[in-house]
Write a protein that holds these residues in place. Structure first.
Motif, PDB file in Angstrom:
ATOM      1  N   SER A  40      49.461   9.663  43.887  1.00 16.01           N
ATOM      2  CA  SER A  40      50.175  10.859  44.303  1.00 16.01           C
ATOM      3  C   SER A  40      51.649  10.565  44.448  1.00 16.01           C
ATOM      4  N   LEU A  43      54.773   9.269  49.707  1.00 15.53           N
ATOM      5  CA  LEU A  43      54.762   9.896  51.016  1.00 15.53           C
ATOM      6  C   LEU A  43      55.378   8.926  52.009  1.00 15.53           C
ATOM      7  N   PRO A  51      47.670  14.609  50.628  1.00 12.08           N
ATOM      8  CA  PRO A  51      48.233  15.469  51.671  1.00 12.08           C
ATOM      9  C   PRO A  51      47.123  16.179  52.447  1.00 12.08           C
ATOM     10  N   LYS A 163      53.589  19.825  48.482  1.00 10.67           N
ATOM     11  CA  LYS A 163      52.838  18.570  48.452  1.00 10.67           C
ATOM     12  C   LYS A 163      51.561  18.687  47.618  1.00 10.67           C
ATOM     13  N   PHE A 167      50.940  16.632  44.310  1.00 12.13           N
ATOM     14  CA  PHE A 167      49.754  15.782  44.248  1.00 12.13           C
ATOM     15  C   PHE A 167      48.945  16.054  42.987  1.00 12.13           C
TER      16      PHE A 167
END
Length: 178
Positions: A40, A43, A51, A163, A167
């Motif tokens: 992903s 983060l 997420p 997000k 993703f």
């Protein structure tokens, strides 16, 4: 026929399409043989790879899938009690309900894995739930209407959060997945 002569043999709009198809069908230059579906966007440190919005949306879709499966089982039980007007229509409805439950379950699982196509499928399902929930609410039945409306609204909003989109698009240099 060479690539150049093949291009000139097609009408003008098809030239662009054939070039696009050739470009898209090439494998990425840095593709690993086994792309990680959990890959992903970066983060903050200590955050989970997926997420929270993906987890919530996938869980709600799984619950919706189980609800459709429960309706399918209830429909079969009711068919055993009451003779249907049309047996063909009843069988079609059973197949349709089980197919929807299985399909929605597949969407939930693959959204959790991060596949990009799941956002469209989940959004269409949520629109169908909204189309069912609004008339129920307008008919004066708030509990069943809100039971259909609230999860559909939450999932529809979550599918478009940055997000979740990032993703499912794998924008961190990883290989895009479907």
């Amino acid at each position: 026929m060479s690539d150049v002569s093949h291009r000139h043999a097609l009408p003008w709009p098809w030239n662009d399409y054939v070039g696009y198809c050739a470009f898209v069908s090439r494998p990425p230059k840095s593709a690993s043989p086994h792309p990680d579906p959990a890959d992903s966007v970066p983060l903050p440190p200590g955050s989970p790879r997926r997420p929270a919005a993906v987890l919530v949306a996938a869980a709600l879709l799984a619950l919706e899938s189980l609800a459709v499966l429960a309706v399918a089982v209830w429909y079969i039980v009711e068919l055993l009690r009451v003779t249907p007007v049309s047996m063909g229509g009843a069988i079609f409805m059973i197949v349709l309900l089980f197919g929807a439950a299985i399909g929605l379950g597949a969407v939930a699982i693959n959204l959790y894995r991060g596949y990009r196509w799941t956002r469209a499928a989940a959004f269409v399902w949520q629109l169908l739930m909204l189309a069912i929930a609004v008339p129920i609410l307008l008919a004066g039945r708030p509990l069943p209407g809100l039971t259909l409306l609230l999860p559909a609204f939450v999932v529809a909003v979550l599918l478009f959060t940055p997000k979740v989109v990032a993703f499912t698009l794998r924008s961190r240099g990883g290989t895009p997945v479907l």
